[in-house]
Design an enzyme around this catalytic site. Structure first.
Site, PDB file in Angstrom:
ATOM      1  N   THR A 175     -19.000  46.092  -7.022  1.00 16.99           N
ATOM      2  CA  THR A 175     -17.920  45.128  -6.791  1.00 16.99           C
ATOM      3  C   THR A 175     -17.301  44.656  -8.095  1.00 16.99           C
ATOM      4  O   THR A 175     -17.940  44.734  -9.158  1.00 16.99           O
ATOM      5  CB  THR A 175     -18.447  43.901  -6.030  1.00 16.99           C
ATOM      6  OG1 THR A 175     -17.352  43.103  -5.571  1.00 16.99           O
ATOM      7  CG2 THR A 175     -19.344  43.041  -6.901  1.00 16.99           C
ATOM      8  N   THR A 230     -21.350  42.501   2.303  1.00 13.48           N
ATOM      9  CA  THR A 230     -20.021  42.434   1.713  1.00 13.48           C
ATOM     10  C   THR A 230     -19.400  41.106   2.124  1.00 13.48           C
ATOM     11  O   THR A 230     -19.790  40.530   3.136  1.00 13.48           O
ATOM     12  CB  THR A 230     -19.158  43.633   2.168  1.00 13.48           C
ATOM     13  OG1 THR A 230     -17.892  43.590   1.488  1.00 13.48           O
ATOM     14  CG2 THR A 230     -18.923  43.633   3.661  1.00 13.48           C
ATOM     15  N   GLY A 231     -18.466  40.638   1.323  1.00 10.20           N
ATOM     16  CA  GLY A 231     -17.820  39.370   1.650  1.00 10.20           C
ATOM     17  C   GLY A 231     -18.048  38.326   0.577  1.00 10.20           C
ATOM     18  O   GLY A 231     -18.379  38.657  -0.573  1.00 10.20           O
ATOM     19  N   THR A 241     -15.989  44.663  -1.233  1.00  9.00           N
ATOM     20  CA  THR A 241     -17.149  45.238  -1.913  1.00  9.00           C
ATOM     21  C   THR A 241     -17.651  46.464  -1.166  1.00  9.00           C
ATOM     22  O   THR A 241     -17.749  46.432   0.056  1.00  9.00           O
ATOM     23  CB  THR A 241     -18.299  44.201  -1.913  1.00  9.00           C
ATOM     24  OG1 THR A 241     -17.842  43.031  -2.564  1.00  9.00           O
ATOM     25  CG2 THR A 241     -19.541  44.736  -2.589  1.00  9.00           C
ATOM     26  N   SER A 286     -11.149  45.186  -4.766  1.00 11.20           N
ATOM     27  CA  SER A 286     -12.269  44.310  -5.105  1.00 11.20           C
ATOM     28  C   SER A 286     -13.450  45.102  -5.656  1.00 11.20           C
ATOM     29  O   SER A 286     -14.583  44.641  -5.655  1.00 11.20           O
ATOM     30  CB  SER A 286     -12.714  43.481  -3.897  1.00 11.20           C
ATOM     31  OG  SER A 286     -13.549  42.429  -4.315  1.00 11.20           O
ATOM     32  N   GLY A 333     -19.620  36.243  -1.782  1.00  7.57           N
ATOM     33  CA  GLY A 333     -20.960  36.339  -2.333  1.00  7.57           C
ATOM     34  C   GLY A 333     -21.753  35.055  -2.254  1.00  7.57           C
ATOM     35  O   GLY A 333     -22.964  35.068  -2.015  1.00  7.57           O
ATOM     36  N   ARG A 373     -18.945  34.474 -13.586  1.00  9.51           N
ATOM     37  CA  ARG A 373     -19.445  34.391 -12.194  1.00  9.51           C
ATOM     38  C   ARG A 373     -20.016  35.736 -11.750  1.00  9.51           C
ATOM     39  O   ARG A 373     -19.425  36.786 -11.947  1.00  9.51           O
ATOM     40  CB  ARG A 373     -18.298  33.966 -11.269  1.00  9.51           C
ATOM     41  CG  ARG A 373     -18.671  33.873  -9.792  1.00  9.51           C
ATOM     42  CD  ARG A 373     -18.370  35.141  -9.032  1.00  9.51           C
ATOM     43  NE  ARG A 373     -18.566  34.984  -7.594  1.00  9.51           N
ATOM     44  CZ  ARG A 373     -18.618  35.999  -6.732  1.00  9.51           C
ATOM     45  NH1 ARG A 373     -18.521  37.239  -7.177  1.00  9.51           N
ATOM     46  NH2 ARG A 373     -18.787  35.788  -5.445  1.00  9.51           N
ATOM     47  N   VAL A 374     -21.185  35.699 -11.139  1.00  2.00           N
ATOM     48  CA  VAL A 374     -21.782  36.890 -10.521  1.00  2.00           C
ATOM     49  C   VAL A 374     -22.088  36.532  -9.069  1.00  2.00           C
ATOM     50  O   VAL A 374     -22.632  35.459  -8.789  1.00  2.00           O
ATOM     51  CB  VAL A 374     -23.069  37.314 -11.255  1.00  2.00           C
ATOM     52  CG1 VAL A 374     -23.749  38.463 -10.517  1.00  2.00           C
ATOM     53  CG2 VAL A 374     -22.763  37.707 -12.692  1.00  2.00           C
ATOM     54  N   GLY A 375     -21.740  37.421  -8.163  1.00  3.46           N
ATOM     55  CA  GLY A 375     -22.002  37.185  -6.747  1.00  3.46           C
ATOM     56  C   GLY A 375     -23.245  37.902  -6.264  1.00  3.46           C
ATOM     57  O   GLY A 375     -24.169  38.204  -7.028  1.00  3.46           O
ATOM     58  N   ASP A 376     -23.255  38.211  -4.981  1.00  4.11           N
ATOM     59  CA  ASP A 376     -24.445  38.788  -4.360  1.00  4.11           C
ATOM     60  C   ASP A 376     -24.690  40.251  -4.715  1.00  4.11           C
ATOM     61  O   ASP A 376     -25.831  40.719  -4.713  1.00  4.11           O
ATOM     62  CB  ASP A 376     -24.322  38.691  -2.827  1.00  4.11           C
ATOM     63  CG  ASP A 376     -23.100  39.462  -2.326  1.00  4.11           C
ATOM     64  OD1 ASP A 376     -21.967  39.135  -2.764  1.00  4.11           O
ATOM     65  OD2 ASP A 376     -23.278  40.401  -1.520  1.00  4.11           O
TER      66      ASP A 376
HETATM   67  N1  GLY Z   1     -19.608  40.270  -2.323  1.00  2.32           N
HETATM   68  C1  GLY Z   1     -19.140  40.421  -3.624  1.00  2.32           C
HETATM   69  C2  GLY Z   1     -19.045  39.207  -4.408  1.00  2.32           C
HETATM   70  O1  GLY Z   1     -18.922  38.122  -3.838  1.00  2.32           O
HETATM   71  O2  GLY Z   1     -19.064  39.285  -5.620  1.00  2.32           O
END
Ligand code: GLY
Length: 324
Positions: free
Chosen positions: A201, A234-235, A183, A45, A237, A211-214
């Protein structure tokens, strides 16, 4: 002097960073830890091992932070392997905090960062299987072996030195369950007393393109304030973003909470804020300005990798919001 990184693979990331921690080069340490994970084909990931989006293309996100006035971030890289290195260039050579998409890749080109292949043969095969079989990545299986909270574990060199994280059953079953959420978030207090953090990540497997996460969002996947401390996440997002997770942890510390209570607050906030599904996982790792660390997770199976003057080890979270 200490480095702490998310998940068991962080042991090897910490090893890559340790000379920089000892030399008082916190930013180099953060960059080295994240770059190690980016290059590891068995960390699926992050970086080269990362699973692609639903179009079959990998996109990478990451950030670095020293303080509110010194942070940098990139999202949606498709040609450069090390988002934290590009984020550092944003931080050090622009007036901005965040660059995204094709222009972030162009920025990396302009700064002499080499293009690299992002899709490993294993990730391509996983994508083709996903196309054939469809469905979601099932992270709710394999609940055996959940460790007791609060325990410190000695380093298991099976997944510290022999180059295999997931092959041959080296990764503990409870952690393997979350391998697609792995991540890397990393916090460093170097020999000069400088606190810094980074996060890298490839995001959710088979995500919607764009898509962009946290992870690359300052305050969500990472926040560092040298007056208080730092936190990384982590996890899943989307869960972390809805509560401004890393900022929430640091602000709890600013109000006087210790690292343990601060990460617990963030995990509880997620547990109370969402109709959670079985595949949801999130964890928060905090380091205060004296180097004390703690992590809390939504579900069992998360652990932190630590290296300091006492050596290397993995540490269980101090709190798990939803024990199996
Ligand atoms: N924590 C990484 C993501 O969700 O992109």
């Amino acid at each position: 002097m200490r480095i702490a990184s998310t998940w068991s693979f962080g042991l090897r990331a910490n090893d890559a960073a340790w000379p920089h921690v000892e030399a008082g080069r916190a930013l180099d340490a953060v960059e080295a830890a994240c770059a190690w994970a980016d290059s590891a084909p068995d960390v699926d990931s992050v970086g080269y091992g990362g699973l692609p989006d639903s179009s079959g293309r990998v996109s990478l996100d990451g950030c670095m932070m020293l303080s509110p006035a010194r942070c940098g971030s990139v999202a949606g890289l498709r040609r450069h392997l090390h988002p934290v290195s590009v984020a550092r260039k944003v931080m050090e050579s622009t007036q901005h905090v965040m660059l995204v998409g094709p222009d972030a890749d162009l920025f990396a080109d302009e700064h002499g960062i080499a293009q690299e292949e992002l899709l490993s043969p294993e990730a391509r095969a996983a994508y083709e299987k996903w196309l054939r079989e469809g469905g979601v990545v099932d992270q709710s299986r394999d609940r055996a072996g959940a460790p007791a909270a609060h325990a410190l574990r000695p380093v298991d060199r099976r997944h510290g030195e022999d180059g295999r994280l997931f092959g041959g059953g080296a990764l503990p079953a409870d952690e393997a369950r979350w391998r697609h959420h792995d991540t890397i978030g990393c916090l460093v207090l170097d020999a000069a007393g400088v606190l810094a953090g980074g996060c890298s990540t490839s995001g959710t497997p088979f995500k919607t393109p764009g898509r962009v996460g946290d992870s690359p969002i300052i305050g969500h996947g990472l926040y560092v304030d040298p007056e208080v401390g730092g936190a990384t996440a982590t996890g899943t997002g989307e869960l972390i973003m809805g509560v401004c997770g890393a900022f929430l942890v640091v602000e709890a510390m600013r109000r006087g909470a210790g690292v343990e209570d601060a990460v617990r607050e963030a995990a509880v906030r997620i547990a109370r804020s969402y109709a959670l599904e079985a595949h949801h996982q999130a964890a928060f790792l905090a380091m205060d300005r004296r180097g004390n660390i703690a992590a809390a997770a939504l579900r069992p199976g998360y652990r932190t990798s630590v290296r300091d003057s006492d050596g290397a080890r993995t540490a269980e979270p101090v709190f798990v919001a939803i024990p199996d």
